[in-house]
Scaffold this motif. Structure first.
Motif, short mmCIF file in Angstrom:
data_model
loop_
_atom_site.label_atom_id
_atom_site.label_comp_id
_atom_site.label_asym_id
_atom_site.label_seq_id
_atom_site.Cartn_x
_atom_site.Cartn_y
_atom_site.Cartn_z
N ALA A 274 2.40 7.85 14.60
CA ALA A 274 1.56 7.00 13.74
C ALA A 274 0.76 7.84 12.76
CB ALA A 274 0.64 6.15 14.60
N ARG A 275 0.20 8.95 13.23
CA ARG A 275 -0.55 9.82 12.33
C ARG A 275 0.34 10.39 11.23
NH1 ARG A 275 -3.18 11.70 17.13
NH2 ARG A 275 -1.74 13.47 17.22
N ASN A 278 1.06 7.68 8.72
CA ASN A 278 -0.13 7.41 7.92
C ASN A 278 -0.32 8.49 6.86
OD1 ASN A 278 -3.63 7.68 8.19
ND2 ASN A 278 -2.61 5.93 7.27
N ARG A 279 -0.10 9.74 7.24
CA ARG A 279 -0.20 10.84 6.27
C ARG A 279 0.86 10.73 5.18
NH1 ARG A 279 -1.36 14.09 10.93
NH2 ARG A 279 0.84 14.69 11.05
N PRO A 283 -0.17 2.44 5.40
CA PRO A 283 -1.48 2.01 5.91
C PRO A 283 -1.51 2.17 7.44
CG PRO A 283 -0.59 0.40 4.37
CD PRO A 283 0.51 1.38 4.63
N LYS A 284 -2.71 2.33 7.99
CA LYS A 284 -2.83 2.61 9.42
C LYS A 284 -2.19 1.52 10.28
CE LYS A 284 -6.89 5.64 9.55
NZ LYS A 284 -8.26 5.83 10.08
N ALA A 287 1.49 1.91 10.07
CA ALA A 287 1.90 3.15 10.73
C ALA A 287 1.94 2.98 12.24
CB ALA A 287 0.95 4.28 10.34
N ARG A 288 0.96 2.26 12.80
CA ARG A 288 0.92 2.06 14.25
C ARG A 288 2.11 1.22 14.73
NH1 ARG A 288 -4.73 0.66 13.25
NH2 ARG A 288 -6.06 2.50 13.58
#
Length: 324
Positions: A274-275, A278-279, A283-284, A287-288
């Motif tokens: 997920a990180r 996101n990078r 969007p978070k 990404a999750r």
């Protein structure tokens, strides 16, 4: 200036096929539509749009590779010999101007055997599964190892490698690209919008079946080219077989609490993925959810791989795995 011919393949695509045919009008010299046993009005719609129609022999198990080969053969058999051929799936529309840009790029470098562009989802936010497809399509421009089925191929290169392998039921485009590279051709993704795709994937079951098909491709293409998809196969074995087997063994000897470290490993993998997403710009929240699907995907991937190995052991026909 060389002309571009187009091969479009499909089955029961309905309005998506109509849109795809309309998008090719005025961009391609010839349009060949290869139908794989449609029961809707696909054939009549293709004829109405002025396309040449090839009805694939359905007494032999269908594969997209067979359909693309049949389309290329039709171009070779009738009319002027093709020089550049754009392959596109029946659930896609072509972005105006792309064919000219791709052809022009191929003409600048005789060592280029294939170029592709960027594919994107028409209804990206209709489901998390469509979002994931859209993310998968968006890859950096430049020299590449392989791409999806939407590609413009130099006819000389296609003939040299013998086209697509008709026995490969998934990732046939990766397998074709691998043979192109091994024959000395360069492959490139140009930073141009190419096609709009309609995944129409709204349920978990559809996503699961697509991931099973992907795993089958990992194994089948890997059997033909052991150096390809190595990382993907190792991940599936490790995350969907190795770790669960070890967890079960330790639970048997140490009790149910022994599973907790393994749960933590999967959670950590999800968080790390997920990180990374996101990078990369997602969007978070997206990404999750994408990371969760990517973490889970190792299980259906392994199922698809095992299905291939079982079919090969039994010398059974390789039949397609449909998800929509």
């Amino acid at each position: 200036m060389a002309a571009v011919d187009l091969v479009l393949i499909g089955r029961n695509e309905g309005a998506r096929l109509v849109a795809g045919l309309a998008s090719a009008q005025g961009q391609a010299r010839r349009i060949v539509y290869v139908d794989s046993g449609s029961t809707d009005a696909s054939v009549s719609e293709a004829l109405r749009a002025g396309a040449e129609v090839v009805n694939l022999d359905m007494s032999v198990p269908f594969t997209a590779a067979r359909a693309r080969n049949a389309g290329f053969a039709a171009l070779e058999a009738n009319g002027p010999a093709p020089e550049f051929v754009q392959f596109v799936d029946g659930d896609c529309t072509i972005v105006p101007g792309y064919l000219d840009q791709a052809r022009a790029h191929l003409e600048t470098n005789d060592e280029l055997g294939m170029v592709t562009g960027w594919r994107s989802e028409i209804h990206r936010d209709a489901s998390v599964y469509n979002q994931l497809c859209d993310w998968e399509w968006r890859r950096p421009a430049g020299i590449i190892d392989a791409c999806g089925g939407d590609m413009m191929v130099r006819a000389e290169a296609f003939r040299q490698v013998g086209g697509f392998d008709p026995t490969v039921i998934a990732a046939e485009d990766d397998e074709f690209c691998t043979r192109l590279r091994k024959a000395g051709w360069q492959l490139e993704r140009i930073p141009v919008e190419m096609t709009r795709h309609d995944a129409a994937m709204f349920g978990f079951g559809q996503w699961w079946q697509r991931a099973v098909r992907t795993g089958h491709g990992f194994a089948q293409v890997g059997a033909l080219h052991p150096d390809y998809f190595q990382r993907e196969r190792r991940r599936a074995w490790a995350w969907a077989a190795g770790l669960p087997a070890l967890a079960m063994f330790l639970m048997f000897w140490l009790g149910p609490w022994a599973i907790l470290p393994f749960v933590a490993v999967y959670v950590f993998s999800w968080m790390r993925t997920a990180r990374g997403l996101n990078r990369s710009g997602l969007p978070k929240s997206e990404a999750r959810s994408h990371a969760l699907l990517l973490t889970l995907s190792k299980f259906p991937n392994l199922i698809g791989m095992l299905r291939f190995y079982w079919r090969r052991f039994r010398n059974a026909q390789m039949r397609i795995i449909e998800y929509k």
